[in-house]
Design an enzyme around this catalytic site. Structure first.
Site, PDB file in Angstrom:
ATOM      1  N   ASN A  25      18.032  29.808  89.487  1.00 48.37           N
ATOM      2  CA  ASN A  25      18.109  30.884  89.432  1.00 48.37           C
ATOM      3  C   ASN A  25      16.617  31.715  88.586  1.00 48.37           C
ATOM      4  OD1 ASN A  25      20.338  31.647  90.652  1.00 48.37           O
ATOM      5  ND2 ASN A  25      22.148  31.072  89.311  1.00 48.37           N
ATOM      6  N   TYR A  46      25.769  31.853  79.266  1.00 53.18           N
ATOM      7  CA  TYR A  46      25.957  32.020  80.232  1.00 53.18           C
ATOM      8  C   TYR A  46      24.566  32.830  81.425  1.00 53.18           C
ATOM      9  CZ  TYR A  46      30.445  31.575  79.600  1.00 53.18           C
ATOM     10  OH  TYR A  46      32.236  30.794  79.268  1.00 53.18           O
ATOM     11  N   GLU A  47      24.115  31.859  82.199  1.00 54.16           N
ATOM     12  CA  GLU A  47      23.343  32.272  82.967  1.00 54.16           C
ATOM     13  C   GLU A  47      22.824  33.829  83.445  1.00 54.16           C
ATOM     14  OE1 GLU A  47      22.198  30.558  87.072  1.00 54.16           O
ATOM     15  OE2 GLU A  47      24.521  29.081  86.150  1.00 54.16           O
ATOM     16  N   ALA A  48      23.880  34.865  84.101  1.00 52.49           N
ATOM     17  CA  ALA A  48      23.452  35.964  83.932  1.00 52.49           C
ATOM     18  C   ALA A  48      22.627  36.520  83.083  1.00 52.49           C
ATOM     19  CB  ALA A  48      24.912  36.582  84.138  1.00 52.49           C
ATOM     20  N   GLY A  49      23.027  36.169  80.960  1.00 49.57           N
ATOM     21  CA  GLY A  49      22.025  36.276  80.831  1.00 49.57           C
ATOM     22  C   GLY A  49      23.032  36.615  78.766  1.00 49.57           C
TER      23      GLY A  49
END
Lengths: 352, 261
Positions: A151, B50-53
């Site tokens: 990602n 959390y990787e979305a940001g």
């Protein structure tokens, strides 16, 4: 061939074909030239989504898809692309669910209308809802070519493109099989003398993003996680944007720090409320698990039985049976939308 | 003591491992539940990425159902995108990666990309690396959850998605250009594994009460390092189970899943 590598070959078990390096979309030089020659005027870019897609989407393009898994996914634009038709596509994204699944389903129904040639990605699935049946079908059968990154890798490839540089060094991928199969390259760092992995920039021909708010020129705000939307919009040769709400430029100029996508990189703007549905849009609505489950189970039935009847019915009802996204949301109905608004809980966003 | 399920044991064990005043980069599902349980018990100052940001959200709208769930952004200290989240990691701010996978080998390398030997036409295509490959590379310590089955604890992976100690050589990770120190714990419902400092091979740390190290070795396709002082896994108390069942995953999204064979 790489003169430098990690020790992955000591443990790899993989059979794969060597790829000759090429950018799977515009090269950095081509993309720079295009951006220079674009009009940089602060002009009204609003138009219908139908016009926006007809203007920019052609066969054979690299389509960069914004959002992340089920969040702020540009579903309205994907529906329009399916109605319009586009074959021989290269898809680029980090992690997505329904957008590539919808394109893949359209390909299974009519490959002369929509087809995917290859995908550069990190992840394709629905998370809690389950695996994505269409990628499992297409990739397992070798129908589409895959190119795997993390990602971070995909995100930072768009970022490199957005910075106008041809590659970017990263500290992941090395020592995994991704090092063998993807288009990155291990080098010895000229400064530290240690191994460092380089990833090529990713410039989509067309980037598609859904934002929280924007003015008519394309200056856009994003609330909740940005995902990789600013980078994709900046990286693409052309950016098609839908936005929950068009706001006055005066508001943009009051808080310019809130602008995450600047107008010169945006080509079209369309106000589409619920434009990410059945995905979520922070501050507006949560994702619709029931609808995603319903579409997923239709795809899973196809994968298991080979029958396209239910799939065709879904597309006829929700995509071809609709002129635009308003028609689609009409079919979903007020009660569902109200429930999803309540589930979002009114996360705070700034429109003023 | 009440009965508990395999998922509850995994989530509880994950919680036990996480220390206070650290940052954990969480994957979807049980890692989120484990981190929430830790925050509610022994580690109130544990923070999540959390990787979305988002960094250090306060999850007062409930458990996020995925790492991209808008609820994971709730009342965060810092909210950017994937680049922001992973660059915190690359910079050295993430103490733990907490991931899952389909297969693991004796050096803690993990596969989540394909099953089968041919990349271009695999036996089964899985979703792919997602964030896991980057987390295993650059969070300081990697914790992974795995089902304890012979077909998952394998001698050789079909595809190395998330780097562990590679072939076990001392410079494998350095030659790979990654920065984290590597595999730390592998959690299953019947055993907790660590890694032998000298050989970097997977070692047995704890077994579920009633199980023996030999029982665990039976379920693993490679030879485990079995030290003389293998302990019993701590079992969740009634209060732990109440938190898991009634507070954290009250809808049963993850804990009440049916295990598919």
């Amino acid at each position: 061939m790489n003169s430098v590598s990690s020790k992955i070959k000591n443990i790899s078990n993989l059979e794969y074909k060597e790829k000759k390096f090429e950018y799977w979309g515009p090269t950095p030089d081509e993309s720079r030239k295009l951006m220079v020659n674009k009009s940089h005027a602060l002009k009204d870019k609003t138009m219908t989504l139908k016009d926006a897609v007809a203007k920019h989407v052609r066969n054979g393009i690299n389509l960069g898809i914004g959002g992340f898994v089920n969040t702020r996914v540009p579903v309205a634009i994907i529906h329009e692309i399916i109605r319009h038709g586009a074959t021989d596509l290269t898809l680029s994204f980090q992690s997505n669910s329904i957008c590539p699944e919808l394109l893949a389903g359209a390909m299974i129904l009519d490959p002369d209308r929509v087809s995917i040639k290859r995908v550069e990605l990190a992840w394709w699935g629905y998370e809690i809802i389950g695996i994505a049946p269409m990628v499992r079908y297409l990739a397992t059968n070798g129908i589409i070519e895959m190119d795997d990154y993390t990602n971070y890798g995909m995100s930072v490839r768009f970022k490199a493109a957005s910075m106008g540089i041809p590659f970017i060094p990263v500290r992941d991928h090395g020592g995994s099989d991704m090092e063998l199969v993807n288009r990155g390259k291990m080098i010895e760092c000229p400064f530290t003398g240690k191994n460092v992995y380089l990833l090529p920039a990713c410039h989509p021909d067309v980037g598609i993003v859904h934002t929280s708010a924007a003015d008519v020129y394309g200056n856009a705000r994003i609330f909740g996680a940005y995902c990789t939307c600013p980078e994709i919009a900046m990286a693409a040769n052309a950016t098609i944007m839908t936005t929950e709400k068009i706001i006055p430029t005066e508001n943009i100029r009051s808080y310019p720090n809130l602008t995450e996508i600047p107008f010169p990189v945006v080509d079209t703007v369309t106000e589409v409320q619920y434009g990410a549905y059945p995905g979520a849009s922070y501050g507006n609505y949560w994702f619709d698990m029931d609808h995603l489950k319903m579409f997923r189970s239709i795809c899973e039935d196809f994968r298991k039985t080979g029958s396209k009847d239910a799939l065709k019915k879904y597309y006829d009802e929700y995509i071809f049976g609709c002129e635009n996204h308003d028609d689609f949301i009409d079919k979903i109905g007020y009660k569902t939308i109200k429930k999803l608004r309540d589930m979002d809980g009114g996360q705070p966003i700034i429109l003023t | 003591m009440s009965e508990y399920t395999p998922f509850e044991m995994i989530a509880f064990t994950g919680s036990r491992i996480l220390e206070d005043e650290k940052i954990v980069f969480v994957g979807t599902g049980l890692p989120i539940i484990a981190a929430m349980h830790a925050q509610l018990t022994h580690a109130p100052n544990l923070y999540m990425i959390y990787e979305a940001g988002s960094l250090a959200p306060i999850l007062d709208m409930g458990m996020p159902l995925s790492v991209g769930d808008t609820r994971a952004a709730r009342k965060a200290c810092y909210l950017k995108g994937l680049c922001g989240a992973f660059e915190l990691t690359q910079r050295g701010c993430a103490d733990y990666a907490f991931i899952g996978g389909a297969q693991v080998d004796m050096y803690g390398n993990i596969c989540s990309t394909i099953e089968g030997k041919n990349y271009d036409k695999p036996g089964i295509r899985f979703p792919g690396s997602g964030g896991a490959g980057a987390m295993a590379a650059n969070c300081e310590k990697t914790i992974a959850i795995m089902a304890l089955e012979k077909r998952r604890f394998v001698k050789k992976l079909d595809f190395v998605t998330s780097i562990g100690f590679g072939d076990g050589s001392p410079d494998y990770r350095e030659k790979a250009g990654v920065m984290g120190s590597g595999p730390y714990r592998i959690i299953t419902n019947q055993a907790l594994f660590g890694f032998d400092e000298e050989t970097r091979r997977m070692s047995l740390l704890e077994v579920k009460p009633g199980r023996t190290p030999a029982d665990i070795q039976e379920l693993v396709d490679f030879e485990l390092v079995i030290p003389p002082d293998v302990k019993d896994m701590v079992e969740p108390t009634d209060e732990d189970l109440r938190l898991l069942r009634d507070v954290i995953d009250a809808e049963g999204y993850f804990l009440k899943r049916v295990i598919k064979k």
